[in-house]
Write a protein that holds these residues in place. Structure first.
Motif, PDB file in Angstrom:
ATOM      1  N   GLN A  90      -9.462 -87.883 -56.505  1.00  0.00           N
ATOM      2  CA  GLN A  90      -8.238 -88.066 -57.590  1.00  0.00           C
ATOM      3  C   GLN A  90      -7.223 -86.715 -57.289  1.00  0.00           C
ATOM      4  OE1 GLN A  90     -10.632 -87.535 -60.131  1.00  0.00           O
ATOM      5  NE2 GLN A  90     -10.982 -89.689 -60.963  1.00  0.00           N
ATOM      6  N   GLU A  93      -4.565 -87.913 -54.305  1.00  0.00           N
ATOM      7  CA  GLU A  93      -3.761 -89.311 -54.846  1.00  0.00           C
ATOM      8  C   GLU A  93      -2.862 -88.235 -55.579  1.00  0.00           C
ATOM      9  OE1 GLU A  93      -3.690 -92.998 -55.775  1.00  0.00           O
ATOM     10  OE2 GLU A  93      -5.268 -92.608 -55.565  1.00  0.00           O
ATOM     11  N   GLN A  94      -2.501 -87.727 -56.317  1.00  0.00           N
ATOM     12  CA  GLN A  94      -2.212 -86.646 -57.864  1.00  0.00           C
ATOM     13  C   GLN A  94      -1.658 -85.248 -56.974  1.00  0.00           C
ATOM     14  OE1 GLN A  94      -4.508 -85.099 -60.937  1.00  0.00           O
ATOM     15  NE2 GLN A  94      -5.401 -87.483 -61.480  1.00  0.00           N
ATOM     16  N   ARG A  97       1.405 -87.695 -55.682  1.00  0.00           N
ATOM     17  CA  ARG A  97       2.185 -88.507 -55.514  1.00  0.00           C
ATOM     18  C   ARG A  97       3.603 -87.182 -56.905  1.00  0.00           C
ATOM     19  NH1 ARG A  97       4.175 -91.934 -56.989  1.00  0.00           N
ATOM     20  NH2 ARG A  97       4.379 -92.445 -58.952  1.00  0.00           N
ATOM     21  N   SER A 102       4.791 -92.390 -52.854  1.00  0.00           N
ATOM     22  CA  SER A 102       5.444 -93.351 -53.368  1.00  0.00           C
ATOM     23  C   SER A 102       3.107 -94.164 -54.056  1.00  0.00           C
ATOM     24  CB  SER A 102       5.992 -95.459 -53.052  1.00  0.00           C
ATOM     25  OG  SER A 102       4.794 -95.017 -52.087  1.00  0.00           O
ATOM     26  N   GLU A 103       3.205 -94.446 -54.979  1.00  0.00           N
ATOM     27  CA  GLU A 103       2.505 -94.951 -55.658  1.00  0.00           C
ATOM     28  C   GLU A 103       1.312 -95.583 -54.586  1.00  0.00           C
ATOM     29  OE1 GLU A 103      -0.549 -96.399 -59.352  1.00  0.00           O
ATOM     30  OE2 GLU A 103       1.891 -96.488 -59.654  1.00  0.00           O
ATOM     31  N   LYS A 104       1.762 -96.927 -54.116  1.00  0.00           N
ATOM     32  CA  LYS A 104       0.938 -97.275 -52.880  1.00  0.00           C
ATOM     33  C   LYS A 104       0.836 -96.434 -51.500  1.00  0.00           C
ATOM     34  CE  LYS A 104       1.714-101.109 -49.846  1.00  0.00           C
ATOM     35  NZ  LYS A 104       2.143-102.706 -49.983  1.00  0.00           N
ATOM     36  N   ALA A 106       0.407 -93.522 -51.827  1.00  0.00           N
ATOM     37  CA  ALA A 106      -0.655 -92.286 -51.661  1.00  0.00           C
ATOM     38  C   ALA A 106      -1.970 -92.751 -51.735  1.00  0.00           C
ATOM     39  CB  ALA A 106      -0.425 -91.285 -53.279  1.00  0.00           C
ATOM     40  N   ALA A 107      -1.965 -93.566 -52.558  1.00  0.00           N
ATOM     41  CA  ALA A 107      -3.406 -94.265 -52.630  1.00  0.00           C
ATOM     42  C   ALA A 107      -3.751 -94.671 -51.506  1.00  0.00           C
ATOM     43  CB  ALA A 107      -3.063 -95.818 -53.538  1.00  0.00           C
TER      44      ALA A 107
END
Length: 137
Positions: A90, A93-94, A97, A102-104, A106-107
């Motif tokens: 987490q 990933e945060q 971001r 981008s969200e994709k 970063a995931a």
């Protein structure tokens, strides 16, 4: 110096699968009430044999409890590792971001990076997230 740097990377690789599996077992158990080998095979897109071998290693290492054809449960040690892995994931990933990734991306990227972030780097990422840096405009 070079030996130490590369040794940590090799050590990180050795724990990646265990961390990914205990995190997935925790997530699947939370979502479905129980985790079965078929759930893990589907989640990781691997064969039942791969899951069986991995779960056997996790059982040997004291991270899971299971019997043939029964759900897979995390031991207290497995739960601690899952919680630690989930939190590290987490934060990474945060942080990505926060950098504008981008969200994709970063995931996807956090799935690999999370296993190689040292304590100092993770603490710095967490500090940046908590400080609000960079200042929102």
């Amino acid at each position: 110096m070079s030996e130490t740097k590369h040794q940590r990377t090799r050590d990180d690789h050795a724990t990646e699968v265990a961390e990914d599996y205990v995190e997935a077992i925790a997530d699947l158990a939370d979502a479905r009430g129980a985790c079965r080998a078929t759930d893990l095979a589907q989640h990781f897109a691997v064969t039942q044999a791969t899951v069986s071998n991995t779960v056997s290693r996790l059982k040997r290492d004291g991270l899971v409890m299971t019997e043939p054809y029964q759900p897979i449960f995390l031991t207290p040690a497995g739960q601690r590792l899952a919680t630690k892995s989930r939190r590290r994931h987490q934060i990474v990933e945060q942080f990505l971001r926060k950098l504008g990734v981008s969200e994709k991306s970063a995931a996807v990227d956090s799935e690999g990076i999370e296993h190689h972030v040292g304590k100092e780097t993770l603490a710095a990422m967490k500090a940046v997230l908590e400080s609000g840096w960079p200042k929102e405009q």
